[in-house]
Design an enzyme around this catalytic site. Structure first.
Site, PDB file in Angstrom:
ATOM      1  N   GLN A 257       0.835  -1.200   0.000  1.00  0.00           N
ATOM      2  CA  GLN A 257       0.000   0.000   0.000  1.00  0.00           C
ATOM      3  C   GLN A 257       0.872   1.253   0.000  1.00  0.00           C
ATOM      4  O   GLN A 257       0.613   2.208  -0.734  1.00  0.00           O
ATOM      5  CB  GLN A 257      -0.909  -0.001   1.232  1.00  0.00           C
ATOM      6  CG  GLN A 257      -1.869   1.162   1.282  1.00  0.00           C
ATOM      7  CD  GLN A 257      -2.809   1.155   0.101  1.00  0.00           C
ATOM      8  OE1 GLN A 257      -3.374   0.127  -0.261  1.00  0.00           O
ATOM      9  NE2 GLN A 257      -2.959   2.297  -0.551  1.00  0.00           N
ATOM     10  N   HIS A 260       2.443   3.143  -3.130  1.00  0.00           N
ATOM     11  CA  HIS A 260       1.629   3.931  -4.068  1.00  0.00           C
ATOM     12  C   HIS A 260       2.052   5.397  -4.086  1.00  0.00           C
ATOM     13  O   HIS A 260       2.108   6.020  -5.137  1.00  0.00           O
ATOM     14  CB  HIS A 260       0.137   3.834  -3.727  1.00  0.00           C
ATOM     15  CG  HIS A 260      -0.508   2.627  -4.314  1.00  0.00           C
ATOM     16  ND1 HIS A 260      -0.608   2.437  -5.662  1.00  0.00           N
ATOM     17  CD2 HIS A 260      -1.079   1.538  -3.741  1.00  0.00           C
ATOM     18  CE1 HIS A 260      -1.217   1.281  -5.902  1.00  0.00           C
ATOM     19  NE2 HIS A 260      -1.511   0.708  -4.759  1.00  0.00           N
ATOM     20  N   GLU A 324     -10.735   2.029   2.129  1.00  0.00           N
ATOM     21  CA  GLU A 324     -10.829   1.565   0.738  1.00  0.00           C
ATOM     22  C   GLU A 324     -10.547   0.050   0.687  1.00  0.00           C
ATOM     23  O   GLU A 324     -11.312  -0.708   0.117  1.00  0.00           O
ATOM     24  CB  GLU A 324      -9.785   2.323  -0.099  1.00  0.00           C
ATOM     25  CG  GLU A 324      -9.792   1.963  -1.577  1.00  0.00           C
ATOM     26  CD  GLU A 324      -8.559   2.524  -2.291  1.00  0.00           C
ATOM     27  OE1 GLU A 324      -7.592   2.937  -1.600  1.00  0.00           O
ATOM     28  OE2 GLU A 324      -8.566   2.528  -3.541  1.00  0.00           O
ATOM     29  N   HIS A 325      -9.426  -0.355   1.279  1.00  0.00           N
ATOM     30  CA  HIS A 325      -9.061  -1.772   1.353  1.00  0.00           C
ATOM     31  C   HIS A 325      -9.044  -2.218   2.812  1.00  0.00           C
ATOM     32  O   HIS A 325      -8.528  -1.494   3.663  1.00  0.00           O
ATOM     33  CB  HIS A 325      -7.660  -2.011   0.793  1.00  0.00           C
ATOM     34  CG  HIS A 325      -7.455  -1.513  -0.597  1.00  0.00           C
ATOM     35  ND1 HIS A 325      -6.819  -0.315  -0.873  1.00  0.00           N
ATOM     36  CD2 HIS A 325      -7.803  -2.041  -1.795  1.00  0.00           C
ATOM     37  CE1 HIS A 325      -6.784  -0.141  -2.183  1.00  0.00           C
ATOM     38  NE2 HIS A 325      -7.378  -1.162  -2.780  1.00  0.00           N
ATOM     39  N   ASP A 358      -5.946  -6.292  -6.379  1.00  0.00           N
ATOM     40  CA  ASP A 358      -5.549  -5.161  -7.226  1.00  0.00           C
ATOM     41  C   ASP A 358      -5.442  -5.587  -8.687  1.00  0.00           C
ATOM     42  O   ASP A 358      -5.643  -4.780  -9.593  1.00  0.00           O
ATOM     43  CB  ASP A 358      -4.174  -4.627  -6.786  1.00  0.00           C
ATOM     44  CG  ASP A 358      -4.247  -3.895  -5.458  1.00  0.00           C
ATOM     45  OD1 ASP A 358      -5.352  -3.486  -5.064  1.00  0.00           O
ATOM     46  OD2 ASP A 358      -3.193  -3.721  -4.814  1.00  0.00           O
ATOM     47  N   HIS A 417     -51.921  19.003 -12.313  1.00  0.00           N
ATOM     48  CA  HIS A 417     -51.627  17.589 -12.070  1.00  0.00           C
ATOM     49  C   HIS A 417     -52.929  16.813 -11.848  1.00  0.00           C
ATOM     50  O   HIS A 417     -53.105  15.713 -12.369  1.00  0.00           O
ATOM     51  CB  HIS A 417     -50.720  17.420 -10.844  1.00  0.00           C
ATOM     52  CG  HIS A 417     -49.271  17.679 -11.119  1.00  0.00           C
ATOM     53  ND1 HIS A 417     -48.788  18.906 -11.508  1.00  0.00           N
ATOM     54  CD2 HIS A 417     -48.184  16.872 -11.059  1.00  0.00           C
ATOM     55  CE1 HIS A 417     -47.478  18.825 -11.672  1.00  0.00           C
ATOM     56  NE2 HIS A 417     -47.078  17.600 -11.398  1.00  0.00           N
TER      57      HIS A 417
END
Lengths: 427, 427
Positions: A257, A260, A324-325, A358, A417
């Site tokens: 991780q 990145h 996220e993960h 991934d 209406h």
């Protein structure tokens, strides 16, 4: 990575540990705004001039030719081709179950309501480029688009002239209709507004740097632009580990991780007070072998270890963070599936490394960051589709429902209406 | 309403006919920005001071009490209660089929991928108020939230003190947890950012005026804010009518759309060159009976009639326009369902007045406007949920997928991604 014991820190300290590296949006938006507006007004010509300026684009055309596709396929190592094909198969297998089904319900006799799904006709995929080569992102975006049945799939990626053959091969095997050598804010604006020579798209997908993200924000709030998949932020991982977890596995996941970028974040929550030390020393050891060591070191600055009493407490914390993960490197990880409320993608058990998801397990890697997992899904087939509702009212159905509609319309003081129903039952 | 024959107008003229009344966004955003920021920083206190200023709020608390709910129920006309209950039943029946299903796929032996759905925990519903009373919007937002299983449903509506009993009753029968007497930009900001006494929500739904829309835009692009359902624009209707269509029905439908506001738009596309005249004279006749005649007159200024050769041509035009509402007042309307690509909600046949769907057929009336029907769905149960993906990799699965992951990670030059797999297969 600092370690904390949950029962020894305050709510405020926890909030600080959980705060994401800031995404400085406003300034960047002002930087990209003139670029986006310029491309909106002048189209391809303006986009091209920015591509020359920012990406040193020197080719003749930004449209990738058939010849380039073919030569990419020839050039690409067979082993990489096989890997891309294998990953595509898994992604396709998982995502093909997401094609939603139409249905019809007769809500009352004579009133049939129906829901139908339609692919979004024109979609744009952003594949980051520059120093990065991301064929996996091409897979993750083009495969759901293909399954949805989008009529025209356009991918763009910044390039000075040629695109990495793996990216073009990934596009080719998944029916991408056109690839353009353009990126950044100018690429996003070209997708959103089009040009007499390039039809605008109806929705834009894909990750990108802060300029890309800011441009996506701008086109998404401009009624002349188009919607986007989701807001983007730096990638993040939360690991829950028990006393049986191996420190070397955890360290490897943390580093996968961290590499990145310096704004990545990792939170390790563990029931073991003995895990922090070996994990840290494993990180130091494994770091030495990494090309992207400096990125990883930066990310580790934003990252923390929290020691908790039990797994339930860990999962409660994780739901608050909404990662996220999420890796559950614990015994009987499946037991906890129902407790997980807020997360993008979850990895169960010690062999489920994040990097498998991934690339190749089959799930999507375009996922909500920055706590958006509380309310947003990752990229799915449905994100490339929309639903349309239909209703057919028979004369009998009209008579049965008329009073309800008239009473509600009159409560809302919308005479016309009510009248649209009255006039139909009068005769 | 001017009439045009399609084969006698240019592409440019058609574009002009199809252009929506502009939504002047940028100026309004600058007006609401300080309000949104003030509430972001000072919470409930700031929100309350704006409520006093803009909505003449004079009550003691903005939180509707149980007593108020009960007295609303007592006060409300039985006929309206029945109408709200009937409409709720139909809406619930149609929407309950939208609850998405989890699934698991073994993409390759030893790799199980799973998709699960979770309700968004905290959702905020915006119910416009002021001169309008919109219990139907309460139904359309609260029912899908209830079916999704949201833990806490908060509705807000501007009010000077009391809220119309129909709105509170609609909330009560559909399990809304709390109703707040606050609206405008301050209401949206309170939902998005919360306060020590009011937890922020994870997503905001609902229509509103231009200030509400601008505030929704601002909180949706602020990472500290929250996502929203969809961008909002003025309401619109496209009618396709053949030579058998009754002019009085068409005129009534046109006016039911036009009475929404002067920025509404109606496009009538017909295969009959004899329809325009009687429709126009029916409009003049019916207009006289309308309270909201002036709104309708304004909307008719933006509206047009287009004469085409056949129904296929009409539908092609409609797909280009991508209307929020589409009425097919033609024979065998069902025959054309598959051709309809871009529309929010479609009304099939002469008895299917739009107002039936607005209130009670069962479909949702929160729909994409301004051409967003090309890429966005109306409000659905899924909009109140998100999906989470899971993967469980066995040791065998790991061995089978390892090379694919390693090859792709190395192509992308992400060593640590490769290493997270290598370290697990080493031993």
């Amino acid at each position: 990575m600092n370690s904390y014991e949950l029962n020894k820190i305050s709510k405020g300290e926890l909030k600080k540990i959980f705060s994401r590296p800031s995404v400085a949006n406003d300034d960047v938006i002002e930087i990209v705004r003139p670029i986006v507006n310029d491309v909106k007004n002048k189209g391809l010509k303006a986009a091209l001039s920015y591509a020359k300026k920012f990406d040193s684009f020197s080719g003749e055309s930004i449209f990738v030719s058939k010849k380039e596709f073919n030569s990419a396929e020839k050039k690409l190592d067979k082993k990489i081709k096989t890997a891309l094909i294998n990953a595509s198969k898994n992604i396709e297998k998982f995502h093909s179950k997401q094609r939603p089904k139409s249905y019809e319900v007769e809500t009352i006799k004579g009133i049939k309501c129906r829901r139908e799904f339609r692919a979004i006709e024109n979609v744009g995929l952003y594949i980051p480029g520059g120093t990065a080569v991301l064929p996996s992102t091409m897979l993750m975006l083009s495969i759901p688009a293909k399954i949805a049945g989008c009529k025209r799939v356009t991918a763009i990626t910044p390039s000075n002239d040629s695109i990495h053959p793996a990216v073009l091969f990934a596009a080719k095997i998944n029916n991408v209709d056109e690839v353009l050598k353009i990126g950044g804010a100018q690429g996003i604006a070209l997708l959103a507004y089009g040009d007499p020579e390039f039809n605008k798209v109806d929705k834009i997908f894909g990750p990108g740097n802060k300029y890309v993200t800011a441009a996506k924000t701008l086109v998404s709030i401009d009624p002349e632009g188009c919607p986007i998949d989701m807001p983007a932020g730096p990638s993040e991982l939360l690991i829950i580990a028990d006393e049986n977890a191996r420190a070397d596995f955890i360290a490897a996941d943390i580093l996968s991780q961290a590499e990145h970028g310096i704004d990545s974040q990792i939170i390790l929550i563990t029931t073991s007070s003995y895990l922090a030390a070996p994990v840290k020393s494993e990180i130091t050891k494994q770091l030495e072998q990494l090309d992207r060591k400096n990125f990883a070191l930066g990310a580790l600055e934003n990252s923390s270890i929290i020691i908790v009493e039990d797994i339930d407490e860990a999962i409660k914390l994780s739901n608050t963070y909404a990662p996220e993960h999420l890796i559950l490197n614990i015994n009987n990880a499946e037991k906890y599936i129902n407790q997980i409320q807020n997360a993008g993608s979850v990895f169960l058990g010690k062999y489920s490394a994040e990097s498998i998801g991934d690339y190749a397990s089959g799930t999507n890697h375009s996922l909500p960051t920055y706590g958006y997992a509380r309310s947003i899904s990752g990229v799915t087939v449905e994100a490339f589709m929309k639903s349309v509702s239909f209703q057919k009212v028979s004369q009998g159905g009209l008579n049965r429902i008329a009073q309800t509609v008239i009473d509600l319309a009159e409560t809302e003081k919308l005479d016309a209406h009510a009248n649209a129903v009255k006039i139909r039952i009068k005769k």
